[in-house]
Design a protein around this motif. Structure first.
Motif, short mmCIF file in Angstrom:
data_model
loop_
_atom_site.label_atom_id
_atom_site.label_comp_id
_atom_site.label_asym_id
_atom_site.label_seq_id
_atom_site.Cartn_x
_atom_site.Cartn_y
_atom_site.Cartn_z
N PRO A 276 18.59 18.81 0.56
CA PRO A 276 20.21 18.33 0.83
C PRO A 276 20.74 16.77 1.15
N GLU A 277 21.52 17.04 1.35
CA GLU A 277 22.08 15.11 1.38
C GLU A 277 21.80 15.21 2.26
N LYS A 278 22.15 16.00 3.31
CA LYS A 278 22.35 15.74 5.17
C LYS A 278 21.13 15.33 5.32
N ILE A 279 19.64 15.85 4.99
CA ILE A 279 18.13 15.51 4.86
C ILE A 279 18.48 14.29 3.79
N SER A 280 19.03 13.53 3.40
CA SER A 280 18.08 13.19 2.23
C SER A 280 19.07 11.65 2.72
N ASN A 281 19.85 11.96 3.77
CA ASN A 281 21.20 10.32 4.39
C ASN A 281 19.57 10.13 6.07
N ALA A 282 19.35 11.55 6.97
CA ALA A 282 18.77 11.55 7.55
C ALA A 282 17.38 10.37 7.70
N ALA A 283 17.20 10.64 6.86
CA ALA A 283 15.86 9.93 5.78
C ALA A 283 16.07 8.32 5.73
N HIS A 284 17.31 8.60 4.99
CA HIS A 284 17.16 6.91 4.43
C HIS A 284 17.46 5.96 5.87
N THR A 285 18.19 6.65 6.71
CA THR A 285 18.48 5.56 7.59
C THR A 285 16.97 5.91 8.50
N ARG A 286 16.37 6.65 8.78
CA ARG A 286 15.29 6.32 9.77
C ARG A 286 14.21 5.55 8.87
N ILE B 283 11.91 0.26 6.01
CA ILE B 283 11.21 -0.44 4.85
C ILE B 283 12.68 -0.04 4.17
N ARG B 284 12.16 -0.56 2.99
CA ARG B 284 13.41 -0.85 1.41
C ARG B 284 13.41 0.09 0.67
N VAL B 285 14.81 0.34 0.82
CA VAL B 285 15.26 1.65 0.09
C VAL B 285 15.69 1.04 -0.99
N GLU B 286 15.04 1.25 -2.29
CA GLU B 286 15.90 0.59 -4.07
C GLU B 286 16.21 2.53 -4.48
N THR B 287 16.75 2.65 -4.74
CA THR B 287 18.00 4.32 -5.50
C THR B 287 18.28 3.32 -6.74
N ASP B 288 18.62 4.50 -7.67
CA ASP B 288 19.50 4.03 -8.98
C ASP B 288 18.34 2.76 -9.73
N CYS B 289 17.07 3.13 -9.50
CA CYS B 289 16.17 1.85 -9.86
C CYS B 289 15.15 2.39 -10.37
N ARG B 290 15.13 2.66 -11.96
CA ARG B 290 13.93 3.05 -12.84
C ARG B 290 12.77 1.74 -13.27
N VAL B 291 11.26 2.58 -13.10
CA VAL B 291 10.82 1.39 -12.79
C VAL B 291 10.21 1.17 -14.84
#
Length: 443
Positions: free
Chosen positions: A233-243, A249-257
């Motif tokens: 769920p998006e709420k879990i995703s947002n909470a983890a991203h905030t943490r 920790i640098r978080v890069e999304t929409d980022c295909r290796v």
């Protein structure tokens, strides 16, 4: 008359062989063994020690010692009443109903156990999965995975050495730093990022005078989807991203290796990240053995089974990550989670008990029940949802409560294998050991 037919007509005990001693395979072997004994149940695994795979990210960070955490399969076989065979399965002969187990050598190359053939009446594939590099150039050569205890331990030692080197380099080069890139923003990648951050601080406290994790350990989490933990769920995703952001920790999304090199990770949109170490946690696929069975597999190499967990060959069943189990919804399969493997093992206990006792098998299909998901965000906190889809939407939990519930999942696995008293004793012993051991493994 072939060997399989002669076994069936000779009145020999129905023999179940389980390949793979992961969460599902071991629980199935333990429950069947306690019911029916070693003549009926054999577990085969390429390693002598069982490690709960969801804890490998802690082993990679050094916050868990795999040599203390591991449980001997031979010990478990004796306690639970099944037979254990050590060795990698090389081949399955469906016509003769037998498997070939490779020889086992010691570190000097001497043969300890010869190649063997084992006969089965029912074969259960519980091999788990391995990392899927999706044919990304350089990934197989330069990225580390968390598929095995050996890879987790190798990553820990490499990172520890790199931290010491940066600590020494600081004398001449104050800007020296250690860059770690984690590819994959699922539960494994998120948990590893936080665990590495905490472990870095602890290692520095134990004697690295010039290294500061908050300044010199640069962790980048790269995810191809629009958000991390995209399956939750998006709420879990947002909470983890905030943490993660709070921890630096640098978080890069929409980022295909697009490529992994010895010192960089490059993306399809032209971004480039320095990577002294690269950990790949971006997807799974079935083991090569699955493709040799001459039965249908899906696009990631999982064996396709029906609602009773049967392959097209009814003498071969499958559970866990190596299987594609239908959910009942068009085109959807059961997710590769430990809770699914646990449920499938419980389902197969009833089915295989009927085969062993030569009574009618249950006809109802296996139904996956989503009890929610929990993600560890360090030693003192976590995030997750309970009840999954059972109540329409999950109950959001976070903080210390979520972390304690996450820890209880490991104890539940031990309880399924060892029983309540041995699990309680083991938990108490590990708690006491922490009083005399560093919080992170330093050698």
């Amino acid at each position: 008359m072939n060997q399989a037919s002669s076994r069936a007509t000779s009145g020999e005990p129905h023999h179940v062989i389980i390949i793979g001693g992961g969460a599902g395979g071991l629980e199935l072997a333990a429950k069947l063994g306690r019911k029916h004994g070693p003549k009926h149940v054999t577990l085969v695994d390429s390693r002598p020690i069982h490690i709960w795979k969801p804890s490998l990210h802690e082993a990679a960070a050094g916050t868990l010692d795999i040599y203390q955490e591991g449980l001997s399969y031979l010990m478990l076989a004796n306690l639970c009443g099944f037979t254990f065979t050590l060795g990698e399965v090389q081949a399955v002969d469906r016509e003769r109903r037998c498997i070939t187990v490779a020889e086992v050598q010691d570190p000097q190359g001497d043969v300890v156990l010869p190649q063997r053939e084992l006969q089965y009446d029912t074969l259960v594939m519980a091999l788990g999965s391995v990392s899927n590099f999706f044919n990304t150039p350089g990934a197989a050569e330069h990225a580390v995975t968390l598929d095995t205890t050996e890879s987790a331990e190798a990553f820990r030692l490499t990172m520890l050495k790199a931290m010491v080197q940066v600590d020494n380099a600081k004398v001449q080069n104050p800007s020296a730093e250690l860059n770690v890139v984690i590819v994959g923003g699922g539960a494994t990648g998120v948990e590893l990022a936080v665990e590495l951050h905490e472990a870095g601080g602890m290692v520095a406290a134990y004697g690295l005078q010039n290294f500061r994790a908050d300044r010199d350990l640069i962790i980048t989490l790269v995810e191809g989807a629009p958000r991390i933990l995209s399956a939750l769920p998006e709420k879990i995703s947002n909470a983890a991203h905030t943490r993660l952001t709070e921890l630096g920790i640098r978080v890069e999304t929409d980022c295909r290796v697009a490529e992994v090199t010895a010192d960089h990770v490059r993306t399809a949109d032209g971004r480039e990240f320095a990577a002294g170490l690269c950990m790949w946690a971006a997807g799974i696929q079935g083991l090569p053995l699955m493709a040799t069975l001459d039965m249908p597999v899906n696009r990631i190499g999982q064996l396709i089974v029906n609602g009773q967990l049967e392959s097209p060959d009814p003498n071969i069943l499958a559970l866990g990550d190596c299987s594609a189990v239908p959910t009942g919804e068009e085109g959807r399969t059961v997710p590769a989670r430990a809770q699914a493997a646990h449920q499938e093992a419980s389902y197969l206990v009833r089915k295989l008990t009927a085969r062993i006792r030569k009574t009618p098998e249950p006809t109802e299909p296996y139904v996956y029940r989503d009890h929610g998901s929990l993600v560890s965000l360090g030693q003192d906190t976590g995030v997750g949802s309970l009840m999954g889809k059972l109540a329409g939407r999950g109950l959001f939990v976070s903080g210390t409560l979520a972390r304690l519930m996450y820890m209880s999942l490991h104890l539940m696995h031990h309880h399924a294998v060892l029983g309540i008293w041995r699990t309680g004793t083991l938990a108490l012993a590990r708690l006491l050991l922490r009083r005399t051991h560093p919080r992170v493994k330093l050698h």
